[in-house]
Design an enzyme around this catalytic site. Sequence first.
Site, PDB file in Angstrom:
ATOM      1  N   CYS A  60       0.760  -1.208  -0.161  1.00  0.00           N
ATOM      2  CA  CYS A  60      -0.087   0.050   0.005  1.00  0.00           C
ATOM      3  C   CYS A  60       0.940   1.146  -0.036  1.00  0.00           C
ATOM      4  O   CYS A  60       1.870   1.212   0.628  1.00  0.00           O
ATOM      5  CB  CYS A  60      -0.771   0.119   1.280  1.00  0.00           C
ATOM      6  SG  CYS A  60      -1.712  -1.396   1.310  1.00  0.00           S
TER       7      CYS A  60
ATOM      8  N   ARG B 232       5.394  -0.318  -6.460  1.00  0.00           N
ATOM      9  CA  ARG B 232       5.418  -1.120  -5.259  1.00  0.00           C
ATOM     10  C   ARG B 232       4.344  -2.116  -5.111  1.00  0.00           C
ATOM     11  O   ARG B 232       4.573  -3.017  -4.183  1.00  0.00           O
ATOM     12  CB  ARG B 232       5.340   0.041  -4.227  1.00  0.00           C
ATOM     13  CG  ARG B 232       6.417   0.938  -3.885  1.00  0.00           C
ATOM     14  CD  ARG B 232       6.076   2.182  -2.953  1.00  0.00           C
ATOM     15  NE  ARG B 232       5.749   1.308  -1.723  1.00  0.00           N
ATOM     16  CZ  ARG B 232       6.894   1.386  -0.598  1.00  0.00           C
ATOM     17  NH1 ARG B 232       7.919   1.985  -1.003  1.00  0.00           N
ATOM     18  NH2 ARG B 232       6.607   0.896   0.449  1.00  0.00           N
TER      19      ARG B 232
ATOM     20  N   TRP C 170      -3.142  -2.824  -1.379  1.00  0.00           N
ATOM     21  CA  TRP C 170      -2.621  -4.131  -1.786  1.00  0.00           C
ATOM     22  C   TRP C 170      -3.483  -4.978  -0.809  1.00  0.00           C
ATOM     23  O   TRP C 170      -3.320  -4.963   0.430  1.00  0.00           O
ATOM     24  CB  TRP C 170      -1.191  -4.285  -1.516  1.00  0.00           C
ATOM     25  CG  TRP C 170      -0.631  -5.504  -1.926  1.00  0.00           C
ATOM     26  CD1 TRP C 170      -0.261  -5.816  -3.357  1.00  0.00           C
ATOM     27  CD2 TRP C 170      -0.084  -6.653  -1.088  1.00  0.00           C
ATOM     28  NE1 TRP C 170       0.294  -7.192  -3.353  1.00  0.00           N
ATOM     29  CE2 TRP C 170       0.259  -7.543  -2.013  1.00  0.00           C
ATOM     30  CE3 TRP C 170      -0.364  -7.080   0.057  1.00  0.00           C
ATOM     31  CZ2 TRP C 170       0.981  -8.847  -1.437  1.00  0.00           C
ATOM     32  CZ3 TRP C 170       0.197  -8.231   0.557  1.00  0.00           C
ATOM     33  CH2 TRP C 170       0.523  -9.220  -0.337  1.00  0.00           C
TER      34      TRP C 170
ATOM     35  N   ASN D 115      -1.915   2.398   5.747  1.00  0.00           N
ATOM     36  CA  ASN D 115      -1.237   1.103   5.450  1.00  0.00           C
ATOM     37  C   ASN D 115      -0.957   0.380   6.878  1.00  0.00           C
ATOM     38  O   ASN D 115      -0.942   0.947   7.696  1.00  0.00           O
ATOM     39  CB  ASN D 115       0.190   1.631   4.976  1.00  0.00           C
ATOM     40  CG  ASN D 115       0.135   2.117   3.696  1.00  0.00           C
ATOM     41  OD1 ASN D 115      -0.772   2.294   2.979  1.00  0.00           O
ATOM     42  ND2 ASN D 115       1.219   2.868   3.224  1.00  0.00           N
ATOM     43  N   GLY D 116      -0.914  -0.958   6.733  1.00  0.00           N
ATOM     44  CA  GLY D 116      -0.619  -1.749   7.685  1.00  0.00           C
ATOM     45  C   GLY D 116      -1.812  -2.585   8.343  1.00  0.00           C
ATOM     46  O   GLY D 116      -2.881  -2.929   7.292  1.00  0.00           O
TER      47      GLY D 116
ATOM     48  N   GLU E 233      18.224 -17.977  -5.639  1.00  0.00           N
ATOM     49  CA  GLU E 233      17.902 -16.511  -6.070  1.00  0.00           C
ATOM     50  C   GLU E 233      17.560 -16.475  -7.637  1.00  0.00           C
ATOM     51  O   GLU E 233      16.649 -16.029  -7.954  1.00  0.00           O
ATOM     52  CB  GLU E 233      19.161 -15.565  -5.930  1.00  0.00           C
ATOM     53  CG  GLU E 233      19.019 -14.310  -6.559  1.00  0.00           C
ATOM     54  CD  GLU E 233      17.781 -13.387  -6.248  1.00  0.00           C
ATOM     55  OE1 GLU E 233      17.327 -13.716  -5.449  1.00  0.00           O
ATOM     56  OE2 GLU E 233      17.571 -12.545  -7.109  1.00  0.00           O
TER      57      GLU E 233
ATOM     58  N   LYS F 108      13.957 -15.273  -9.144  1.00  0.00           N
ATOM     59  CA  LYS F 108      13.551 -14.221 -10.089  1.00  0.00           C
ATOM     60  C   LYS F 108      12.874 -14.552 -11.356  1.00  0.00           C
ATOM     61  O   LYS F 108      12.086 -13.892 -11.560  1.00  0.00           O
ATOM     62  CB  LYS F 108      15.141 -13.672 -10.782  1.00  0.00           C
ATOM     63  CG  LYS F 108      15.777 -12.786  -9.843  1.00  0.00           C
ATOM     64  CD  LYS F 108      15.423 -11.038 -10.057  1.00  0.00           C
ATOM     65  CE  LYS F 108      15.919 -10.361  -9.016  1.00  0.00           C
ATOM     66  NZ  LYS F 108      15.630 -10.789  -7.717  1.00  0.00           N
TER      67      LYS F 108
ATOM     68  N   GLU G 216       9.134 -15.114 -10.126  1.00  0.00           N
ATOM     69  CA  GLU G 216       8.386 -13.819  -9.475  1.00  0.00           C
ATOM     70  C   GLU G 216       8.193 -12.809 -10.919  1.00  0.00           C
ATOM     71  O   GLU G 216       7.059 -12.373 -10.768  1.00  0.00           O
ATOM     72  CB  GLU G 216       9.100 -12.970  -8.704  1.00  0.00           C
ATOM     73  CG  GLU G 216      10.294 -12.318  -9.099  1.00  0.00           C
ATOM     74  CD  GLU G 216      10.981 -11.655  -7.628  1.00  0.00           C
ATOM     75  OE1 GLU G 216      10.217 -10.996  -6.872  1.00  0.00           O
ATOM     76  OE2 GLU G 216      12.059 -11.393  -7.622  1.00  0.00           O
TER      77      GLU G 216
ATOM     78  N   HIS H 285      17.735 -37.673  -5.861  1.00  0.00           N
ATOM     79  CA  HIS H 285      17.001 -37.894  -4.430  1.00  0.00           C
ATOM     80  C   HIS H 285      15.547 -37.673  -4.870  1.00  0.00           C
ATOM     81  O   HIS H 285      14.812 -37.235  -3.957  1.00  0.00           O
ATOM     82  CB  HIS H 285      17.568 -37.493  -3.388  1.00  0.00           C
ATOM     83  CG  HIS H 285      18.660 -38.022  -3.189  1.00  0.00           C
ATOM     84  ND1 HIS H 285      19.160 -39.546  -2.794  1.00  0.00           N
ATOM     85  CD2 HIS H 285      20.146 -37.482  -3.111  1.00  0.00           C
ATOM     86  CE1 HIS H 285      20.474 -39.539  -2.497  1.00  0.00           C
ATOM     87  NE2 HIS H 285      20.998 -38.376  -2.773  1.00  0.00           N
TER      88      HIS H 285
ATOM     89  N   LYS I  19       6.846  -4.266  -3.702  1.00  0.00           N
ATOM     90  CA  LYS I  19       8.277  -3.952  -3.747  1.00  0.00           C
ATOM     91  C   LYS I  19       8.760  -4.230  -1.979  1.00  0.00           C
ATOM     92  O   LYS I  19       9.747  -4.701  -1.719  1.00  0.00           O
ATOM     93  CB  LYS I  19       8.540  -2.442  -4.002  1.00  0.00           C
ATOM     94  CG  LYS I  19       9.774  -2.260  -3.892  1.00  0.00           C
ATOM     95  CD  LYS I  19      10.940  -2.833  -4.766  1.00  0.00           C
ATOM     96  CE  LYS I  19      12.364  -2.431  -4.684  1.00  0.00           C
ATOM     97  NZ  LYS I  19      13.145  -3.406  -4.923  1.00  0.00           N
TER      98      LYS I  19
HETATM   99  C1  G6P Z   1       9.601  -8.466  -1.268  1.00  0.00           C
HETATM  100  C2  G6P Z   1      10.153  -8.250  -2.759  1.00  0.00           C
HETATM  101  C3  G6P Z   1      11.577  -8.611  -2.643  1.00  0.00           C
HETATM  102  C4  G6P Z   1      12.365  -8.359  -1.793  1.00  0.00           C
HETATM  103  C5  G6P Z   1      11.726  -8.699  -0.303  1.00  0.00           C
HETATM  104  C6  G6P Z   1      12.547  -8.279   0.760  1.00  0.00           C
HETATM  105  O1  G6P Z   1       9.287  -9.683  -1.239  1.00  0.00           O
HETATM  106  O2  G6P Z   1       9.281  -8.380  -3.640  1.00  0.00           O
HETATM  107  O3  G6P Z   1      12.080  -8.315  -4.149  1.00  0.00           O
HETATM  108  O4  G6P Z   1      13.663  -9.275  -1.682  1.00  0.00           O
HETATM  109  O5  G6P Z   1      10.321  -8.150  -0.314  1.00  0.00           O
HETATM  110  O6  G6P Z   1      12.645  -6.647   0.961  1.00  0.00           O
HETATM  111  P1  G6P Z   1      13.649  -5.923   1.511  1.00  0.00           P
HETATM  112  O7  G6P Z   1      13.256  -4.343   1.425  1.00  0.00           O
HETATM  113  O8  G6P Z   1      13.585  -6.327   2.943  1.00  0.00           O
HETATM  114  O9  G6P Z   1      14.897  -6.099   1.041  1.00  0.00           O
END
Ligand code: G6P
Length: 613
Positions: free
Chosen positions: A2, A27, A76, A102-103, A483, A487, A490, A506, A608
């Site tokens: 949000c 975001r 969101w 927000n929250g 990682e 990526k 997502e 396995h 984000k």
């Molecule tokens: C969200 C984002 C990720 C990010 C994670 C942690 O899930 O989509 O890309 O790695 O938050 O965010 P931060 O700001 O704590 O690195």
Amino acid sequence: MCGIVGYIGTQQAVPLLLEGLGRLEHRGYDSAGVAVLGPGKEGRLRVAKRSGRVRDLAEQLPKRFAGKVGVGHTRWATHGPANDVNAHPHTDAGGAVAVVHNGIIDNAAALRAELAGAGVELVSDTDTEVLAHLIGRSDAETLEAKVAEALARIEGTYGLAVLHSAHPDRIVVARNGSPLIIGIGDHEMFVASDLAALVRYTTRVAHLDDGELATVTTAGFTTYRQDLSQVARIATDLEVDASAYDAGEHESFMRKEMLEQPEAAERVLRGRLDERFGTSHLGGLDMEARELRAIRRVKVLGCGSAYYVGQMGAGLVEELARIPADAEAASEFRYRNPIIEPDTLYVAVSQSGETIDTLLAVQEIRRKGGRVVGLVNVVGSAIARECDGGIYLHAGPEVAVASTKALTTMYLAFALLALQLGRVRDLSIADGRRLVAGLQRLPEQLGEVLALEPVLAELAAGLAEAESLFFVGRVRGYPVAREGAQKFKEISYRHAEAYQTSELKHGPLALIDASVPTVAIVPDDELTDRNVGALHEIAARGGPLVVLTHDAVDLGDLPAQGQVHRVDLPRNERELDPIVITIALQLLAYHAALALGHDIDKPRNLAKSVTVE
Ligand code: G6P
């Protein structure tokens, strides 16, 4: 997640609010809305909100939506689906109060029941609506007192902004666990949950602390504690370049941010490498050699990509400093009543510095007497303020949901930390110097990987056709594979699963056939032969392979073209190769998503920074 914006001043609020909301789009959100107070002493409150994009909202807005005071929100969904009614702002029954929030309000169900019992008709499914009613029903005289009274009933987190038609000269804002920034202009003031929303208008800002409220008027702002006793908050001038929040000529923020990685890498290393003694200088850690030597264990905490890079970082610490180290998802850690040890160094990793699970983990550790250092990008963010010391990443603003340049700087910050921990222990000066030289070469090498974009783009287009993929690596390469898979999934929405190459036999080998490609990480290191052996097992079952490797690696007699593709990456020191390989994986994910026509900066359902649990 949000986003909040607010404006009070001499201009029409709506265009500024919409612009600000547009800046928060990356975001992640599913609906948007604005509220303005019309001109006059008892300004009329008008609200427009709907699910979808900010531009959908803008198109639907009536022409005459005038007012110089307003708030806006991108939502969101947490309580109730994304629809027009659940979008913010929320109003009270009389239509005098508008709230953007927000929250999460933890006791929303009880408060909803209480309000319903008192005859209030709740129109939305949200937790936020209760706040609007509580404020609207308060008998207190001032808006500040009404808001404080309502907040006293709330359990949970909030960043919020409130308008009231009987108090048209002000916006009242409050913060507890969700960021809120006040931007100071010339006879105009801004509020926002993120710098991105106001940086084009002002770089003079004040941050609220948790538990604080503020009154924002055209003339300035006043901050209070929840008991309405005043607290002094000094505004600071930020050195930010507003253009960092523009994609410029790039088709997406993610691409722009990937290309910025060599510079970001230079910035995080700048002034921190010591060639002579083969170590690093990290002033922000605020720890003496004696304290560093007393560390018996390192525990890394983060979420999402920050967790995966944390796993790479823990590997670096173990390898260079020979201190037992591991990484854990912050969200899991804090819910299992972890044992907090005085001789463990806890490392919190976060781009935004606002991720709620990481923040709450830090608070829990500190409550139990543990020492936490932060690897954080956003200066002055909640996690940065909460830690005992840390390393700022200097990646510059990162807008795309998929983290690229911040992640790279996190890795390098870990390398600096591991180097320093190593050099006060067992790491030899020769090895220290070797790694310092490796780090100095890195920014240029990251550029060399980026130059491989055309080759990787072609391979990515092929991978994008598969419904399901494996990403495999061993030891240093395993978190890299995790990682890489993260990526890929997502932004391409393909099922991508990471495995230790050694574990293929396995279970996952059962799935390998011509329709399931594997992206394999095969660096030139002590495990090369074992890794190559696994490639043969995959190839023998008809599995297509993309092998990220080094030119010295002999892949042996693998099947012909079409089935196996190798990409030779620049070679650094074996401890530092993981970050070089990670860049290639970013490009694979990016181009797969591009080939599939996805909105790269706004992957569906993701945000984000995740500021709610
Ligand atoms: C969200 C984002 C990720 C990010 C994670 C942690 O899930 O989509 O890309 O790695 O938050 O965010 P931060 O700001 O704590 O690195």
